[in-house]
Design a protein around this motif. Structure first.
Motif, mmCIF file in Angstrom:
data_model
loop_
_atom_site.group_PDB
_atom_site.id
_atom_site.type_symbol
_atom_site.label_atom_id
_atom_site.label_comp_id
_atom_site.label_asym_id
_atom_site.label_seq_id
_atom_site.Cartn_x
_atom_site.Cartn_y
_atom_site.Cartn_z
ATOM 1 N N ALA A 137 0.834 -1.204 0.000
ATOM 2 C CA ALA A 137 0.000 0.000 0.000
ATOM 3 C C ALA A 137 0.870 1.256 0.000
ATOM 4 O O ALA A 137 0.601 2.229 -0.717
ATOM 5 C CB ALA A 137 -0.938 -0.001 1.203
ATOM 6 N N GLU A 138 1.952 1.234 0.796
ATOM 7 C CA GLU A 138 2.862 2.374 0.846
ATOM 8 C C GLU A 138 3.564 2.566 -0.504
ATOM 9 O O GLU A 138 3.736 3.689 -0.977
ATOM 10 C CB GLU A 138 3.895 2.175 1.950
ATOM 11 N N ALA A 139 3.952 1.435 -1.107
ATOM 12 C CA ALA A 139 4.620 1.506 -2.411
ATOM 13 C C ALA A 139 3.682 2.063 -3.476
ATOM 14 O O ALA A 139 4.093 2.871 -4.320
ATOM 15 C CB ALA A 139 5.131 0.125 -2.827
ATOM 16 N N GLU A 140 2.419 1.652 -3.428
ATOM 17 C CA GLU A 140 1.446 2.144 -4.409
ATOM 18 C C GLU A 140 1.232 3.646 -4.242
ATOM 19 O O GLU A 140 1.143 4.387 -5.225
ATOM 20 C CB GLU A 140 0.128 1.390 -4.253
ATOM 21 N N THR A 141 1.170 4.108 -2.999
ATOM 22 C CA THR A 141 1.011 5.542 -2.744
ATOM 23 C C THR A 141 2.237 6.321 -3.212
ATOM 24 O O THR A 141 2.119 7.374 -3.844
ATOM 25 C CB THR A 141 0.774 5.801 -1.245
ATOM 26 N N ALA A 142 3.433 5.783 -2.889
ATOM 27 C CA ALA A 142 4.664 6.447 -3.297
ATOM 28 C C ALA A 142 4.770 6.513 -4.821
ATOM 29 O O ALA A 142 5.197 7.529 -5.389
ATOM 30 C CB ALA A 142 5.874 5.719 -2.708
ATOM 31 N N LEU A 143 4.388 5.417 -5.486
ATOM 32 C CA LEU A 143 4.445 5.398 -6.946
ATOM 33 C C LEU A 143 3.467 6.401 -7.542
ATOM 34 O O LEU A 143 3.794 7.112 -8.498
ATOM 35 C CB LEU A 143 4.143 3.988 -7.454
ATOM 36 N N ALA A 144 2.265 6.477 -6.984
ATOM 37 C CA ALA A 144 1.272 7.436 -7.473
ATOM 38 C C ALA A 144 1.787 8.867 -7.309
ATOM 39 O O ALA A 144 1.622 9.706 -8.204
ATOM 40 C CB ALA A 144 -0.053 7.255 -6.740
ATOM 41 N N ASP A 145 2.428 9.152 -6.172
ATOM 42 C CA ASP A 145 2.989 10.489 -5.951
ATOM 43 C C ASP A 145 4.095 10.786 -6.952
ATOM 44 O O ASP A 145 4.193 11.909 -7.479
ATOM 45 C CB ASP A 145 3.539 10.601 -4.524
ATOM 46 N N LEU A 146 4.935 9.795 -7.228
ATOM 47 C CA LEU A 146 6.030 9.980 -8.177
ATOM 48 C C LEU A 146 5.489 10.250 -9.579
ATOM 49 O O LEU A 146 5.931 11.177 -10.269
ATOM 50 C CB LEU A 146 6.935 8.747 -8.180
ATOM 51 N N LEU A 147 4.528 9.439 -10.009
ATOM 52 C CA LEU A 147 3.984 9.573 -11.361
ATOM 53 C C LEU A 147 3.212 10.880 -11.530
ATOM 54 O O LEU A 147 3.129 11.414 -12.640
ATOM 55 C CB LEU A 147 3.077 8.379 -11.684
ATOM 56 N N ALA A 148 2.671 11.397 -10.437
ATOM 57 C CA ALA A 148 1.933 12.661 -10.500
ATOM 58 C C ALA A 148 2.849 13.867 -10.349
ATOM 59 O O ALA A 148 2.400 15.011 -10.475
ATOM 60 C CB ALA A 148 0.861 12.692 -9.418
ATOM 61 N N GLY A 149 4.138 13.618 -10.067
ATOM 62 C CA GLY A 149 5.077 14.712 -9.906
ATOM 63 C C GLY A 149 5.075 15.339 -8.534
ATOM 64 O O GLY A 149 5.666 16.397 -8.325
ATOM 65 N N ARG A 150 4.394 14.702 -7.567
ATOM 66 C CA ARG A 150 4.374 15.249 -6.206
ATOM 67 C C ARG A 150 5.670 14.966 -5.462
ATOM 68 O O ARG A 150 6.012 15.664 -4.508
ATOM 69 C CB ARG A 150 3.180 14.689 -5.426
ATOM 70 N N THR A 151 6.377 13.920 -5.850
ATOM 71 C CA THR A 151 7.665 13.588 -5.255
ATOM 72 C C THR A 151 8.633 13.238 -6.374
ATOM 73 O O THR A 151 8.281 13.206 -7.546
ATOM 74 C CB THR A 151 7.547 12.397 -4.288
ATOM 75 N N GLY A 152 9.863 12.945 -6.023
ATOM 76 C CA GLY A 152 10.853 12.544 -7.007
ATOM 77 C C GLY A 152 12.123 13.360 -6.862
ATOM 78 O O GLY A 152 12.307 14.133 -5.903
ATOM 79 N N ARG A 153 12.985 13.201 -7.836
ATOM 80 C CA ARG A 153 14.282 13.873 -7.808
ATOM 81 C C ARG A 153 14.685 14.229 -9.225
ATOM 82 O O ARG A 153 14.584 13.398 -10.132
ATOM 83 C CB ARG A 153 15.336 12.950 -7.166
ATOM 84 N N LEU A 154 15.108 15.454 -9.431
ATOM 85 C CA LEU A 154 15.615 15.893 -10.719
ATOM 86 C C LEU A 154 17.081 16.259 -10.580
ATOM 87 O O LEU A 154 17.468 16.968 -9.645
ATOM 88 C CB LEU A 154 14.850 17.125 -11.214
ATOM 89 N N SER A 155 17.879 15.776 -11.504
ATOM 90 C CA SER A 155 19.297 16.116 -11.537
ATOM 91 C C SER A 155 19.545 16.982 -12.766
ATOM 92 O O SER A 155 19.292 16.562 -13.894
ATOM 93 C CB SER A 155 20.147 14.838 -11.599
ATOM 94 N N VAL A 156 20.018 18.216 -12.532
ATOM 95 C CA VAL A 156 20.141 19.210 -13.598
ATOM 96 C C VAL A 156 21.587 19.672 -13.704
ATOM 97 O O VAL A 156 22.229 19.988 -12.702
ATOM 98 C CB VAL A 156 19.226 20.428 -13.319
ATOM 99 N N ARG A 157 22.097 19.706 -14.926
ATOM 100 C CA ARG A 157 23.426 20.238 -15.212
ATOM 101 C C ARG A 157 23.260 21.553 -15.976
ATOM 102 O O ARG A 157 22.471 21.631 -16.906
ATOM 103 C CB ARG A 157 24.245 19.250 -16.052
ATOM 104 N N TYR A 158 23.990 22.578 -15.574
ATOM 105 C CA TYR A 158 23.839 23.877 -16.217
ATOM 106 C C TYR A 158 25.187 24.580 -16.292
ATOM 107 O O TYR A 158 26.147 24.194 -15.623
ATOM 108 C CB TYR A 158 22.837 24.742 -15.445
ATOM 109 N N PHE A 159 25.270 25.610 -17.130
ATOM 110 C CA PHE A 159 26.494 26.407 -17.195
ATOM 111 C C PHE A 159 26.220 27.786 -16.596
ATOM 112 O O PHE A 159 25.073 28.225 -16.486
ATOM 113 C CB PHE A 159 27.055 26.497 -18.613
ATOM 114 N N ALA A 160 27.291 28.472 -16.226
ATOM 115 C CA ALA A 160 27.193 29.622 -15.330
ATOM 116 C C ALA A 160 26.237 30.698 -15.815
ATOM 117 O O ALA A 160 25.376 31.163 -15.060
ATOM 118 C CB ALA A 160 28.581 30.210 -15.103
ATOM 119 N N THR A 161 26.354 31.141 -17.068
ATOM 120 C CA THR A 161 25.557 32.286 -17.505
ATOM 121 C C THR A 161 24.082 31.947 -17.654
ATOM 122 O O THR A 161 23.249 32.847 -17.760
ATOM 123 C CB THR A 161 26.091 32.849 -18.827
ATOM 124 N N ALA A 162 23.727 30.658 -17.674
ATOM 125 C CA ALA A 162 22.319 30.271 -17.729
ATOM 126 C C ALA A 162 21.734 30.096 -16.337
ATOM 127 O O ALA A 162 20.515 29.972 -16.190
ATOM 128 C CB ALA A 162 22.161 28.974 -18.516
#
Length: 290
Positions: free
Chosen positions: A71-96
């Motif tokens: 049940a916890e896994a299903e809730t966590a997955l639903a939150d992830l798929l809806a964008g309520r949780t998760g992690r984004l890794s972003v690479r950028y350069f200085a002037t941007a």
């Protein structure tokens, strides 16, 4: 194991079948299969009902734990798929960073507060192994350039502006033609690569090749050399976001207008992520001034 739990909770195969919507035969078959796998009896008959053996009680306890975890896994997955949780890794350069990434991060934290964002500064001419190999979800790059396994989304064209010493013969002009700079000594502001290529292409289109007398490869340092009277330079509008130093003037260019194109790079095979989609939309809004 959920069938076993239903039998133990109801005290009978028939009760479990009714609770689960199965036939009694189906329940009996699943219990028999579980006993075979466990290599021991899990239930014993008591009158017209059944009760669990020690092994049955043990597995029933685990069934409760597994049920909660599912049940916890299903809730966590639903939150992830809806964008309520998760992690984004972003690479950028200085002037941007200040003009695109910072407002996008602020907007994402408002719209998706449960999403964690990892930011890492990179060289804009990096070949994007982090994105291609899945270590980053997105990278900002100057291009376009061929990157196998990477999809590029155009964000904006960042125009180069002419930076001249105060008192220069062209300093009072409201804007300049590229050809006006043909005979000038130049202060380099870019590393070899797509940013410098954008400058050289505009010069070539105007019929000349710049004569670099200083290679600074840094926008602030380039302004310093220009202020000292060593030459003129081209610096992108985003590169002047940190401020224009005293001793220089900045003018628009045309004929042609040199510009570097900035893209968001994504892995071609990456599945859709609501938070990533929102982050890209926020960067585009920032690029458009909104």
């Amino acid at each position: 194991m959920q069938v076993l739990r239903a039998v133990v909770n109801t005290g009978s195969v028939t009760g479990a079948a009714t609770a689960l919507g199965y036939t009694p035969s189906a329940v009996s078959q699943q219990i028999a299969a579980l006993e075979k796998e466990a290599r021991t009896d899990l239930l014993e008959r008591v009158g017209r009902g059944v009760r669990p053996t020690a092994a049955g009680l043990l597995l029933t306890g685990y069934a409760d734990t597994i049920s909660r975890q599912v049940a916890e896994a299903e809730t966590a997955l639903a939150d992830l798929l809806a964008g309520r949780t998760g992690r984004l890794s972003v690479r950028y350069f200085a002037t941007a960073g200040a003009s695109l990434v910072a407002p996008a991060v602020a907007r994402l934290r408002t719209e998706h507060p449960g999403v964690q964002i990892e930011l890492k500064l990179i060289d804009p001419e990096d070949p994007l192994p982090d994105v291609r190999e899945g270590r980053a979800d997105l990278a900002l790059v100057v291009g376009p350039a061929g990157h196998e396994g990477v999809r590029l989304l155009h964000l904006l064209d960042d125009p180069y502006l002419a930076v001249l010493p105060e008192g220069h013969r062209l300093a009072d002009a409201p804007d300049l033609e590229m050809s006006d700079l043909a005979g000038e000594p130049w202060v380099g502001s870019e590393w070899p690569g797509p940013c410098l290529d954008a400058q050289l292409s505009a010069c070539e289109a105007a019929g000349f090749r710049p004569r670099f007398v200083v290679e600074s490869e840094d926008y602030v340092t380039a302004q310093g050399f220009v202020a000292a009277g060593l030459g003129v330079s081209l610096i992108p509008r985003l590169g002047l976001g940190v401020g224009v130093r005293p001793g220089v003037v900045v003018r628009e260019l045309r004929g042609p207008e040199p510009a570097r194109s900035i893209y968001a790079a994504l892995r071609e095979t990456a599945p859709p992520q609501p938070a990533l989609t929102a982050f890209i939309a926020a960067m585009r809004a920032a690029a458009e001034g909104g």
